[in-house]
Every structure is written in C-alpha cells, then in structure tokens.
Motif scaffolding. Structure first.
Motif, short mmCIF file in Angstrom:
data_model
loop_
_atom_site.label_atom_id
_atom_site.label_comp_id
_atom_site.label_asym_id
_atom_site.label_seq_id
_atom_site.Cartn_x
_atom_site.Cartn_y
_atom_site.Cartn_z
N GLN A 186 62.42 53.83 13.11
CA GLN A 186 63.78 53.68 13.61
C GLN A 186 64.80 53.72 12.47
OE1 GLN A 186 61.21 51.69 14.52
NE2 GLN A 186 61.30 51.23 16.69
N MET A 187 64.44 53.13 11.33
CA MET A 187 65.35 53.18 10.17
C MET A 187 65.54 54.61 9.69
SD MET A 187 66.72 50.30 9.09
CE MET A 187 66.92 50.40 7.31
N GLU A 188 64.47 55.38 9.67
CA GLU A 188 64.60 56.77 9.23
C GLU A 188 65.45 57.57 10.21
OE1 GLU A 188 60.95 58.68 7.92
OE2 GLU A 188 60.30 56.81 6.97
N ARG A 189 65.29 57.31 11.50
CA ARG A 189 66.13 58.00 12.50
C ARG A 189 67.58 57.58 12.33
NH1 ARG A 189 68.06 62.22 14.55
NH2 ARG A 189 68.98 61.95 16.59
N LEU A 190 67.83 56.31 12.12
CA LEU A 190 69.19 55.84 11.92
C LEU A 190 69.79 56.47 10.66
CD1 LEU A 190 71.47 54.03 12.92
CD2 LEU A 190 70.43 52.14 11.64
N ALA A 191 69.02 56.59 9.61
CA ALA A 191 69.50 57.22 8.39
C ALA A 191 69.85 58.69 8.65
CB ALA A 191 68.43 57.12 7.30
N GLU A 192 69.01 59.37 9.41
CA GLU A 192 69.26 60.78 9.74
C GLU A 192 70.56 60.91 10.55
OE1 GLU A 192 66.80 64.49 11.70
OE2 GLU A 192 66.25 62.46 12.27
N LYS A 197 81.88 68.35 18.60
CA LYS A 197 82.46 67.13 19.17
C LYS A 197 81.44 66.41 20.05
CE LYS A 197 87.29 68.49 19.22
NZ LYS A 197 88.47 68.78 20.06
N GLU A 198 80.71 67.18 20.85
CA GLU A 198 79.69 66.60 21.71
C GLU A 198 78.57 65.96 20.89
OE1 GLU A 198 77.70 65.38 25.12
OE2 GLU A 198 79.75 66.11 24.91
N ALA A 199 78.16 66.65 19.82
CA ALA A 199 77.12 66.11 18.94
C ALA A 199 77.60 64.80 18.31
CB ALA A 199 76.75 67.12 17.86
N LEU A 200 78.83 64.77 17.88
CA LEU A 200 79.40 63.56 17.27
C LEU A 200 79.36 62.40 18.26
CD1 LEU A 200 80.90 62.24 14.87
CD2 LEU A 200 83.01 63.11 15.86
N THR A 201 79.78 62.65 19.48
CA THR A 201 79.77 61.60 20.50
C THR A 201 78.36 61.10 20.78
OG1 THR A 201 81.75 62.55 21.54
CG2 THR A 201 80.40 61.09 22.91
N ARG A 202 77.43 62.03 20.93
CA ARG A 202 76.04 61.64 21.22
C ARG A 202 75.41 60.89 20.05
NH1 ARG A 202 73.11 66.23 24.89
NH2 ARG A 202 74.78 66.40 26.42
N LEU A 203 75.70 61.33 18.83
CA LEU A 203 75.14 60.67 17.65
C LEU A 203 75.67 59.25 17.50
CD1 LEU A 203 75.17 63.68 15.20
CD2 LEU A 203 73.13 62.46 15.97
N THR A 231 76.61 57.30 19.90
CA THR A 231 75.94 56.51 20.94
C THR A 231 74.50 56.20 20.53
OG1 THR A 231 77.31 57.50 22.66
CG2 THR A 231 75.24 56.50 23.37
N GLU A 232 73.80 57.20 20.04
CA GLU A 232 72.41 56.98 19.63
C GLU A 232 72.32 56.01 18.45
OE1 GLU A 232 68.30 59.27 18.31
OE2 GLU A 232 70.09 60.47 18.66
N ALA A 233 73.23 56.13 17.50
CA ALA A 233 73.23 55.22 16.35
C ALA A 233 73.39 53.78 16.80
CB ALA A 233 74.35 55.59 15.38
N GLU A 234 74.28 53.57 17.74
CA GLU A 234 74.48 52.21 18.26
C GLU A 234 73.21 51.71 18.94
OE1 GLU A 234 77.37 49.86 21.43
OE2 GLU A 234 77.90 51.89 20.79
N GLN A 235 72.56 52.56 19.72
CA GLN A 235 71.34 52.16 20.42
C GLN A 235 70.21 51.85 19.45
OE1 GLN A 235 70.81 55.55 22.98
NE2 GLN A 235 72.03 54.69 24.63
N VAL A 236 70.03 52.70 18.44
CA VAL A 236 68.95 52.50 17.47
C VAL A 236 69.20 51.22 16.66
CG1 VAL A 236 67.81 53.43 15.41
CG2 VAL A 236 68.33 54.94 17.34
#
Length: 121
Positions: free
Chosen positions: A29-35, A98-104, A106-111
C-alpha cells in the motif's frame, strides 16, 4: 539432501542481508501511495494550481515511516515511476488528465485511510 543444503547455503551467500529483512505488511500500500503521489506531483501543476507539494509530502511520509535503505529506495522508485508514467503521455491539461487527477486524489485518500485504519491503530 547434502546437495540441497549446499545449494541453499550458496544461495544464501548470494542474497544480500537486506533482502532477508521482512517488509511491513503495509509495504504494498505504501508503494502504491508513493506511485500515486508521484503522479499527482506531475499532474497537479499541469492541470491546476495546487498548494500541495507532493514531493515534500512523500519525503515527510518516508521520514515518518523510517524505512531501511532498501524500502526507502523502493518507495522513491515508485514515486518516480508514477511521475514518469504520466509525463510520457500528458503534455497539456486534457480532459483525460483532469479525470486522472481526480481519480488519483480519491485513490490516494482511500489508500492512506486504509493504511492508517489497518496498521496505525
């Protein structure tokens, strides 16, 4: 059996001691968050003026986690990989960027929430 022991002993000598270290359970999860943070570091200035310095945030996160050198390098590599993945294809702020930014975001917050909930308490 003797040949097997010889092989295992030889293999252990080839592996560096840092490879024997066991990663914490939250390492993937840390590696995904870093990515994700590396991707945000590239995309956010491209699409919107943001006040978040994702590189500084990543540095703080690594320092708080106090990883060994191997884990530190993997986290930095994941950050850089996230950055370069988007830098290859996005040269301007497009609807896809813009869509990628929004999704990222959201995912960062979840991770981050998942890491905190599962491993910090």
């Amino acid at each position: 059996m003797k040949l097997f022991r010889t092989f295992v002993t030889a293999a252990m000598l080839l592996v560096s001691p840092s490879a024997w270290a066991i990663d914490p359970l939250y390492q993937p999860q840390m590696e995904r968050l870093a990515e994700i943070m590396g991707s945000l570091y590239f995309l956010q200035p491209l699409c919107q003026a943001g006040t978040t310095d994702w590189r500084a945030q990543m540095e703080d996160l690594i320092n708080l986690d106090e990883p060994d050198e191997d884990r530190r390098q993997r986290l930095a590599g994941a950050f850089n990989g996230g950055y370069t993945a988007f830098a290859r294809f996005h040269h301007a702020c497009t609807p896809a960027a813009k869509e990628a930014l929004t999704r990222l975001l959201t995912e960062a917050e979840q991770v981050a929430r998942d890491i905190h909930t599962r491993f910090a308490e």
